[in-house]
Design a protein around this motif. Structure first.
Motif, PDB file in Angstrom:
ATOM      1  N   ALA A 252       0.690  -1.316  -0.138  1.00 46.12           N
ATOM      2  CA  ALA A 252      -0.101   0.043  -0.089  1.00 46.12           C
ATOM      3  C   ALA A 252       0.911   1.161  -0.001  1.00 46.12           C
ATOM      4  O   ALA A 252       0.572   2.071   0.588  1.00 46.12           O
ATOM      5  CB  ALA A 252      -1.005  -0.116   1.244  1.00 46.12           C
ATOM      6  N   MET A 253       2.036   1.112  -0.954  1.00 48.28           N
ATOM      7  CA  MET A 253       2.737   2.191  -0.930  1.00 48.28           C
ATOM      8  C   MET A 253       2.846   3.070  -2.460  1.00 48.28           C
ATOM      9  O   MET A 253       3.249   2.075  -3.140  1.00 48.28           O
ATOM     10  CB  MET A 253       4.366   2.006  -0.442  1.00 48.28           C
ATOM     11  CG  MET A 253       4.174   1.744   1.124  1.00 48.28           C
ATOM     12  SD  MET A 253       6.058   1.295   1.730  1.00 48.28           S
ATOM     13  CE  MET A 253       5.560   0.688   3.213  1.00 48.28           C
ATOM     14  N   GLY A 254       2.390   4.283  -2.586  1.00 54.43           N
ATOM     15  CA  GLY A 254       2.012   4.466  -4.183  1.00 54.43           C
ATOM     16  C   GLY A 254       1.001   5.214  -4.418  1.00 54.43           C
ATOM     17  O   GLY A 254       0.233   5.615  -3.637  1.00 54.43           O
ATOM     18  N   SER A 255       0.845   5.521  -5.536  1.00 53.94           N
ATOM     19  CA  SER A 255      -0.377   6.261  -6.052  1.00 53.94           C
ATOM     20  C   SER A 255      -0.885   6.006  -7.374  1.00 53.94           C
ATOM     21  O   SER A 255      -1.635   6.456  -8.000  1.00 53.94           O
ATOM     22  CB  SER A 255      -0.073   7.875  -6.131  1.00 53.94           C
ATOM     23  OG  SER A 255       0.328   8.413  -4.670  1.00 53.94           O
TER      24      SER A 255
ATOM     25  N   THR B 118      -3.295   3.447  -3.540  1.00 54.67           N
ATOM     26  CA  THR B 118      -2.895   2.018  -3.907  1.00 54.67           C
ATOM     27  C   THR B 118      -3.769   0.914  -4.127  1.00 54.67           C
ATOM     28  O   THR B 118      -3.364  -0.177  -4.529  1.00 54.67           O
ATOM     29  CB  THR B 118      -1.930   1.671  -2.707  1.00 54.67           C
ATOM     30  OG1 THR B 118      -3.017   1.710  -1.498  1.00 54.67           O
ATOM     31  CG2 THR B 118      -0.902   2.477  -2.409  1.00 54.67           C
TER      32      THR B 118
ATOM     33  N   ASP C  77      -7.064   2.847   2.887  1.00 49.51           N
ATOM     34  CA  ASP C  77      -6.796   4.340   2.426  1.00 49.51           C
ATOM     35  C   ASP C  77      -5.711   4.937   3.639  1.00 49.51           C
ATOM     36  O   ASP C  77      -6.321   4.971   4.996  1.00 49.51           O
ATOM     37  CB  ASP C  77      -7.832   5.272   2.524  1.00 49.51           C
ATOM     38  CG  ASP C  77      -7.720   6.565   2.178  1.00 49.51           C
ATOM     39  OD1 ASP C  77      -6.741   7.335   2.528  1.00 49.51           O
ATOM     40  OD2 ASP C  77      -8.333   7.075   1.193  1.00 49.51           O
ATOM     41  N   THR C  78      -4.503   5.153   3.360  1.00 50.57           N
ATOM     42  CA  THR C  78      -3.615   5.777   4.650  1.00 50.57           C
ATOM     43  C   THR C  78      -3.418   7.257   4.221  1.00 50.57           C
ATOM     44  O   THR C  78      -3.387   7.896   5.138  1.00 50.57           O
ATOM     45  CB  THR C  78      -2.384   4.799   4.332  1.00 50.57           C
ATOM     46  OG1 THR C  78      -2.520   3.459   4.435  1.00 50.57           O
ATOM     47  CG2 THR C  78      -1.485   5.199   5.423  1.00 50.57           C
ATOM     48  N   GLY C  79      -3.136   7.493   2.937  1.00 51.59           N
ATOM     49  CA  GLY C  79      -3.072   8.979   2.457  1.00 51.59           C
ATOM     50  C   GLY C  79      -4.264   9.178   1.535  1.00 51.59           C
ATOM     51  O   GLY C  79      -3.537  10.247   0.695  1.00 51.59           O
ATOM     52  N   GLY C  80      -4.846   8.366   0.790  1.00 55.87           N
ATOM     53  CA  GLY C  80      -5.746   8.594  -0.403  1.00 55.87           C
ATOM     54  C   GLY C  80      -6.016   7.253  -1.114  1.00 55.87           C
ATOM     55  O   GLY C  80      -6.501   7.489  -2.205  1.00 55.87           O
ATOM     56  N   SER C  81      -5.453   6.303  -0.600  1.00 54.89           N
ATOM     57  CA  SER C  81      -5.449   4.996  -1.477  1.00 54.89           C
ATOM     58  C   SER C  81      -6.913   4.676  -1.763  1.00 54.89           C
ATOM     59  O   SER C  81      -6.871   3.769  -2.572  1.00 54.89           O
ATOM     60  CB  SER C  81      -4.742   3.964  -0.733  1.00 54.89           C
ATOM     61  OG  SER C  81      -3.340   4.114  -0.851  1.00 54.89           O
TER      62      SER C  81
ATOM     63  N   HIS D  96       0.468  -0.617   7.299  1.00 58.53           N
ATOM     64  CA  HIS D  96       1.214   0.212   6.705  1.00 58.53           C
ATOM     65  C   HIS D  96       1.465   1.277   7.705  1.00 58.53           C
ATOM     66  O   HIS D  96       2.960   1.349   8.030  1.00 58.53           O
ATOM     67  CB  HIS D  96       0.633   1.008   5.390  1.00 58.53           C
ATOM     68  CG  HIS D  96       1.435   1.739   4.603  1.00 58.53           C
ATOM     69  ND1 HIS D  96       0.435   2.673   3.568  1.00 58.53           N
ATOM     70  CD2 HIS D  96       2.561   2.510   4.913  1.00 58.53           C
ATOM     71  CE1 HIS D  96       1.384   3.484   3.391  1.00 58.53           C
ATOM     72  NE2 HIS D  96       2.799   3.536   3.993  1.00 58.53           N
TER      73      HIS D  96
ATOM     74  N   TYR E 109       3.029  13.969   6.134  1.00 58.06           N
ATOM     75  CA  TYR E 109       2.527  12.698   5.888  1.00 58.06           C
ATOM     76  C   TYR E 109       3.550  11.791   5.636  1.00 58.06           C
ATOM     77  O   TYR E 109       3.639  10.645   6.334  1.00 58.06           O
ATOM     78  CB  TYR E 109       1.454  12.644   4.550  1.00 58.06           C
ATOM     79  CG  TYR E 109       1.158  11.232   4.358  1.00 58.06           C
ATOM     80  CD1 TYR E 109       0.186  10.702   4.789  1.00 58.06           C
ATOM     81  CD2 TYR E 109       1.676  10.582   3.368  1.00 58.06           C
ATOM     82  CE1 TYR E 109      -0.276   9.369   4.803  1.00 58.06           C
ATOM     83  CE2 TYR E 109       1.396   9.298   2.849  1.00 58.06           C
ATOM     84  CZ  TYR E 109       0.422   8.529   3.494  1.00 58.06           C
ATOM     85  OH  TYR E 109       0.210   7.373   3.213  1.00 58.06           O
ATOM     86  N   TYR E 110       4.761  12.107   4.764  1.00 56.91           N
ATOM     87  CA  TYR E 110       5.677  11.008   4.545  1.00 56.91           C
ATOM     88  C   TYR E 110       6.643  11.011   5.858  1.00 56.91           C
ATOM     89  O   TYR E 110       7.235  10.262   5.844  1.00 56.91           O
ATOM     90  CB  TYR E 110       6.315  11.392   3.023  1.00 56.91           C
ATOM     91  CG  TYR E 110       5.228  10.868   1.986  1.00 56.91           C
ATOM     92  CD1 TYR E 110       5.464   9.554   1.487  1.00 56.91           C
ATOM     93  CD2 TYR E 110       4.414  11.728   1.556  1.00 56.91           C
ATOM     94  CE1 TYR E 110       4.635   9.041   0.538  1.00 56.91           C
ATOM     95  CE2 TYR E 110       3.326  11.246   0.476  1.00 56.91           C
ATOM     96  CZ  TYR E 110       3.678   9.977   0.228  1.00 56.91           C
ATOM     97  OH  TYR E 110       2.800   9.375  -0.796  1.00 56.91           O
TER      98      TYR E 110
ATOM     99  N   ARG F 260      10.926   3.704   1.695  1.00 57.83           N
ATOM    100  CA  ARG F 260      10.200   4.178   2.678  1.00 57.83           C
ATOM    101  C   ARG F 260      10.903   3.586   3.762  1.00 57.83           C
ATOM    102  O   ARG F 260      10.707   4.352   5.046  1.00 57.83           O
ATOM    103  CB  ARG F 260       8.670   3.700   2.440  1.00 57.83           C
ATOM    104  CG  ARG F 260       7.877   4.070   1.146  1.00 57.83           C
ATOM    105  CD  ARG F 260       7.088   5.143   1.500  1.00 57.83           C
ATOM    106  NE  ARG F 260       6.435   5.318   0.353  1.00 57.83           N
ATOM    107  CZ  ARG F 260       5.118   5.669   0.122  1.00 57.83           C
ATOM    108  NH1 ARG F 260       4.357   5.697   1.313  1.00 57.83           N
ATOM    109  NH2 ARG F 260       4.365   5.918  -1.045  1.00 57.83           N
TER     110      ARG F 260
ATOM    111  N   ASP G 136      -0.550  13.224  -3.968  1.00 58.44           N
ATOM    112  CA  ASP G 136      -1.372  12.803  -2.758  1.00 58.44           C
ATOM    113  C   ASP G 136      -1.797  14.198  -2.138  1.00 58.44           C
ATOM    114  O   ASP G 136      -2.321  14.195  -1.172  1.00 58.44           O
ATOM    115  CB  ASP G 136      -0.725  12.279  -1.601  1.00 58.44           C
ATOM    116  CG  ASP G 136      -0.246  10.982  -1.943  1.00 58.44           C
ATOM    117  OD1 ASP G 136      -0.971  10.297  -2.976  1.00 58.44           O
ATOM    118  OD2 ASP G 136       0.654  10.266  -1.397  1.00 58.44           O
TER     119      ASP G 136
HETATM  120  N1  ASN Z   1      -1.257   4.294   0.958  1.00 58.63           N
HETATM  121  C1  ASN Z   1      -1.716   5.514   0.580  1.00 58.63           C
HETATM  122  O1  ASN Z   1      -3.120   5.618   1.127  1.00 58.63           O
HETATM  123  C2  ASN Z   1      -1.235   6.229  -0.636  1.00 58.63           C
HETATM  124  C3  ASN Z   1      -0.098   6.997  -0.305  1.00 58.63           C
HETATM  125  N2  ASN Z   1       0.318   7.725  -1.696  1.00 58.63           N
HETATM  126  C4  ASN Z   1       1.166   6.374   0.124  1.00 58.63           C
HETATM  127  O2  ASN Z   1       1.848   5.791  -0.722  1.00 58.63           O
HETATM  128  O3  ASN Z   1       1.451   6.369   1.457  1.00 58.63           O
END
Ligand code: ASN
Length: 492
Positions: A132-135, A158, A178-182, A210, A310-311, A358, A425
């Motif tokens: 779950a890492m990516g967009s 993701t 959904d962690t940041g928009g997934s 994640h 976030y990152y 990451r 994101d």
């Molecule tokens: N996991 C998510 O929700 C997507 C975010 N772009 C991430 O890679 O952390």
């Protein structure tokens, strides 16, 4: 807004319609499963479904028996797909990674358990970005997932597989995380609803972690009624998740909307959008106004720092969560003369480049000497962002932003540049840091290179006002403002 004269499929039945048909005995759960499998076969070119549930047929038979015994099942016989980071006993759970190749789940996630108890039949597991890492859903060990609207473009990530399968009409419902928009961003890229509930509303038990302070399971659907239906099933307190909230679940009751509805458009989200995204946003605002809402701009000044924060928060959490994949407790085994070397070899072999990046970033941000400069500063920014939202919600019932500044991009367009990928994101991560609920609604199409690409708009509500977002989606749908279409399936 281009006139949608593109080849659309007629809309496949919703979960609500299917469950009703099956409950009335017009269709058996086994027949519903078989048609979903046929559609999955027709949609194979998308590479969205990476494994089938070997117990699906048995589940369908079980549903038929429970219906015959007079049980009322809200999701009677509805085929559902789940993201491959959700455990379902007896299925492979790989998180799209070589690291978990062949890993068979010994137990079932609470959200999935609840779907099954409500009569759903789990068809299989959906492709996703590794861990779950990516967009973009390009980083899976199973290969990339294709966007059903344009096979040359990503479906977002993701949860790209879960989104593509609902978009293509294979299943009416799927779960992502959904962690940041997934959930929201792939929903926007594929033209369906994608909902991220309030943090803690849906149990994370059985979701492979994640970033634990941000992860939340959320559904993809093609109707507001289906969103209410599935949230009514999966939301609610779970003693197995310490962060699970004990709040009433009222998705199934008709929710009166605040009147008058006060809508705030987030100033910081108005720059840098493509014309199609601007048009979709304008369409949303006009629709809200015709529902009687007042619309005003509102600034959330700290959201400028949301992507950086976030990152700096998600990667430290990921680096500690992923420490368990050492080839001993979990993960592919590598043999070396001594334990440390075996673990390193397993991690070097099992993880792909983005996951490694990451882990490195997260470990760096947590290391002594850098902790205060990075991690703890990002935690302060997180507070400021939460305060921005709290202040805005004193004046507004709902906030609006695009879900993404642009529609689906081409394969390879961002994958070579991590910062460009992280920037995708920009509209979704602040919501995640604040822990509030948000829904992406399909609000139109942007024509790019002769193809219609879906565009989503995000509605955001205060914590625990999840029901308000779905009620609002229902009102917008009734008004004809939501652009739900299904693309025609084509081969590879
Ligand atoms: N996991 C998510 O929700 C997507 C975010 N772009 C991430 O890679 O952390």
């Amino acid at each position: 807004m281009p006139t949608p004269d593109a080849p659309f499929q007629s809309l496949p039945p919703t979960a609500t319609q299917l469950a009703a048909q099956i409950t009335r005995g017009e269709l058996s759960p086994q027949q519903a499963l078989r048609s979903a499998l046929d559609r999955a076969e027709a949609a194979q070119a998308l590479n969205a479904l990476i494994s089938l549930n070997p117990n699906a047929e048995q589940q369908a038979t079980g549903v038929a028996q429970r219906l015959a015994a007079g049980e009322t099942l809200p999701l009677a016989g509805v085929p559902v797909v789940i993201k491959d980071n959700l455990n379902l006993k007896g299925t492979f759970t790989t998180c799209g990674s070589r690291m978990l190749e062949g890993y068979l789940s010994p137990y079932t996630a609470t959200a999935v358990e609840r779907l099954i108890a409500a009569g759903a039949v789990i068809l299989g597991k959906a492709n996703m970005d590794e861990f779950a890492m990516g967009s973009s859903s390009e980083t899976s060990a199973f290969g990339p997932t294709l966007n059903p609207w344009d096979h040359g473009r990503v479906p977002g990530g993701t949860s790209g597989g879960s989104a593509a399968l609902v978009s293509a009409g294979v299943v009416p419902l799927s779960l992502g995380s959904d962690t940041g928009g997934s959930v929201r961003q792939p929903a926007s890229f594929t033209g369906v609803y994608g909902f991220k509930p309030t943090y803690g509303r849906v149990s994370r038990y059985g979701l492979v972690a994640h970033a634990s302070s941000l992860d939340q399971i959320g559904p993809f659907a093609r109707s507001a009624a289906d969103l209410a239906l599935v949230m009514g099933v999966i939301a609610g307190h779970d003693p197995l998740d310490a962060t699970s909230l004990n709040a009433p679940v009222t998705f199934q009751r008709a929710q009166p909307l605040p009147s008058p509805l006060r809508v705030g458009v987030v100033t910081e989200s108005l720059q840098g959008n493509t014309p199609g995204v601007q048009a979709a946003l304008a369409r949303m605002l006009t629709a809200l106004e015709s529902l009687g809402a007042s619309v005003q701009e509102v600034s959330l000044p700290s959201t400028e720092y949301a992507v950086a924060a976030y990152y700096l928060i998600s990667t430290p959490e990921a680096s500690s969560n992923l420490a368990r994949y050492d080839g001993m407790a979990y993960g592919v085994r590598a043999v070396a003369p001594e334990v440390g070397a075996s673990m390193s070899a397993a991690r070097a072999r099992g993880f792909g480049p983005e996951v490694k990046r990451r882990i490195l970033m997260g470990t760096y941000a947590l290391s002594s000497g850098y902790y205060d400069a990075y991690y703890s500063k990002a935690m302060k920014v997180r507070q400021l962002i939460a305060q921005d939202f709290a202040r805005a919600f004193e004046r507004f019932d709902v906030l609006v932003t695009p879900t993404s500044p642009f529609p689906a991009f081409r394969f390879g367009e961002r994958s070579g540049d991590p910062l460009a990928m992280y920037a995708a994101d920009v509209d979704t991560v602040a919501v995640s840091l604040a822990g509030v609920p948000a829904l992406s609604l399909p609000m139109g199409f942007e024509e790019v290179d002769g193809k219609l690409l879906p565009v989503g708009v995000q509605l955001i509500a205060p914590a625990l006002a999840d029901e308000r977002l779905i009620a609002l989606a229902a009102a917008l749908e009734e008004q004809g403002a939501v652009q739900m279409r299904t693309p025609v399936l084509t081969g590879a």
